[in-house]
Motif scaffolding. Sequence first.
Motif, PDB file in Angstrom:
ATOM      1  N   LEU A  39     -19.294 -43.696 -11.592  1.00 49.74           N
ATOM      2  CA  LEU A  39     -17.881 -44.054 -11.729  1.00 49.74           C
ATOM      3  C   LEU A  39     -17.010 -43.200 -10.805  1.00 49.74           C
ATOM      4  CD1 LEU A  39     -17.635 -44.506 -15.611  1.00 49.74           C
ATOM      5  CD2 LEU A  39     -17.432 -46.307 -13.877  1.00 49.74           C
ATOM      6  N   ALA A  40     -17.365 -41.931 -10.641  1.00 48.71           N
ATOM      7  CA  ALA A  40     -16.568 -41.048  -9.775  1.00 48.71           C
ATOM      8  C   ALA A  40     -16.779 -41.369  -8.296  1.00 48.71           C
ATOM      9  CB  ALA A  40     -16.934 -39.591 -10.068  1.00 48.71           C
ATOM     10  N   ALA A  41     -17.972 -41.909  -7.958  1.00 45.25           N
ATOM     11  CA  ALA A  41     -18.276 -42.217  -6.550  1.00 45.25           C
ATOM     12  C   ALA A  41     -17.896 -43.633  -6.166  1.00 45.25           C
ATOM     13  CB  ALA A  41     -19.775 -41.987  -6.305  1.00 45.25           C
ATOM     14  N   GLU A  52     -18.955 -35.956  -2.683  1.00 46.89           N
ATOM     15  CA  GLU A  52     -20.134 -35.494  -3.431  1.00 46.89           C
ATOM     16  C   GLU A  52     -19.922 -34.098  -4.003  1.00 46.89           C
ATOM     17  OE1 GLU A  52     -23.619 -35.729  -1.062  1.00 46.89           O
ATOM     18  OE2 GLU A  52     -23.693 -37.918  -1.072  1.00 46.89           O
ATOM     19  N   ARG A  53     -19.417 -33.165  -3.198  1.00 51.86           N
ATOM     20  CA  ARG A  53     -19.249 -31.794  -3.662  1.00 51.86           C
ATOM     21  C   ARG A  53     -18.233 -31.727  -4.796  1.00 51.86           C
ATOM     22  NH1 ARG A  53     -21.232 -27.395  -1.779  1.00 51.86           N
ATOM     23  NH2 ARG A  53     -21.990 -28.478   0.084  1.00 51.86           N
ATOM     24  N   GLU A  54     -17.187 -32.557  -4.700  1.00 55.78           N
ATOM     25  CA  GLU A  54     -16.170 -32.568  -5.752  1.00 55.78           C
ATOM     26  C   GLU A  54     -16.749 -33.106  -7.057  1.00 55.78           C
ATOM     27  OE1 GLU A  54     -11.582 -34.154  -6.415  1.00 55.78           O
ATOM     28  OE2 GLU A  54     -12.713 -34.720  -4.613  1.00 55.78           O
ATOM     29  N   PRO A  63     -24.999 -31.016  -5.566  1.00 53.78           N
ATOM     30  CA  PRO A  63     -24.630 -32.153  -4.706  1.00 53.78           C
ATOM     31  C   PRO A  63     -25.822 -33.047  -4.373  1.00 53.78           C
ATOM     32  CG  PRO A  63     -23.542 -30.175  -3.936  1.00 53.78           C
ATOM     33  CD  PRO A  63     -24.474 -29.738  -5.034  1.00 53.78           C
ATOM     34  N   ASN A  64     -27.008 -32.464  -4.281  1.00 48.56           N
ATOM     35  CA  ASN A  64     -28.188 -33.292  -4.014  1.00 48.56           C
ATOM     36  C   ASN A  64     -28.433 -34.306  -5.138  1.00 48.56           C
ATOM     37  OD1 ASN A  64     -28.606 -31.985  -1.625  1.00 48.56           O
ATOM     38  ND2 ASN A  64     -30.224 -30.626  -2.411  1.00 48.56           N
TER      39      ASN A  64
END
Length: 380
Positions: A39-41, A52-54, A63-64
């Motif tokens: 949902l965030a991406a 990704e980092r956020e 992040p991976n």
Amino acid sequence: MRPISYPISLSEEERNQLTVVVSKGKASARAIRRAHILLAADKNREGGALKEREIAERLGVHPNTVYAIRKAYTEQGLDGAVKRKKRVTPPVAPKITGEVEARIIALSCSAPPEGRSRWTLHLLANRAVELQYVEGLSYETVRQVLKKNELKPHLHKCWCIPPEQNATFVAAMEDVLDVYRLPYDADCPVICMDEKPYQLLDEARQPIPMKPAQPERQDSEYVRVGTCSIFLFTDPLGSWRHVSVREQRTRIEWAEQIRELLDVHYKDAPKIRLVMDNLNTHAIASLYQAFDPQTARRLAKRIEVHYTPKHGSWLNMAEIELSVLTSQCLGRRIPSIADLTIEMSAWEQARNLSQKGVDWQFTTEDARIKLKRLYPRFKN
């Protein structure tokens, strides 16, 4: 820099599915975390997709992990990204087949090896391997096989097993069962009689009294004082019983007990129906051996004897009372007949006051069904 960023573009239906996952909280923690990441991406979310980092900082993941989930969604779809992949394991052949189980059951039902009184789980497991039923077997597997088939080779019960197709047994059994079905008659009550030997024992050393967190301690050594015989009479329908003790179990002792029963306890009853086992001392002839002919005949005319069959002592309700007496009163060391008499008199008085009776349910009709093997078979 990663060569492929795997952008996420969720449809309205996929967003609704993921929203349900994160809002209801019924899914696994793994599935909920992955739904939050997707949902965030999502590029279509209000405010645009997060980096990704956020996302990793907000959800406390690496992040991976975010990258791997974006990749899984792109290559496998929503279910592949959220749900755990099912593992496909090849089928394993059972170690205990039906044939091996049948052999273990047959082994447990056979006689134990020489030098052993019974089969144990370890012994059964070792013998099954010796006989090459299997290459290896644990005692826990044997336990599960026995439990599944309700087998208990470590237990045995003592039981009076009557002979099959025995007319003598059947005749005596049905006679006693018919007597038990009679309504209560004060002029001719049903009295059951039984007796048992008892060993008098004294303490070699005084027991140490019980203390907090410590039971009473009794020395394993004891002193043999002698033996005696306990006589018990009971009126099951009248909720009455009487116990007495004698030094011996002879015809004389039995005759004296019968005279006490008739002349003291049931002096107003014209006759009694006496149910007892067929011992050599339990006979009208014992009255003539103990008393003069006039007394013996007077007592004999007031007795209607009903013998339980051989190997059928369970038909005597006096055995039930003897069992209760043994568990409640006799499970200890008693050194003398005088002490035994006092203890049994107290038990008798308390049990008579409590009006404990016997609710006998087994009938002749039940016997003809459940004990059909005892009845002789007639050819037409």
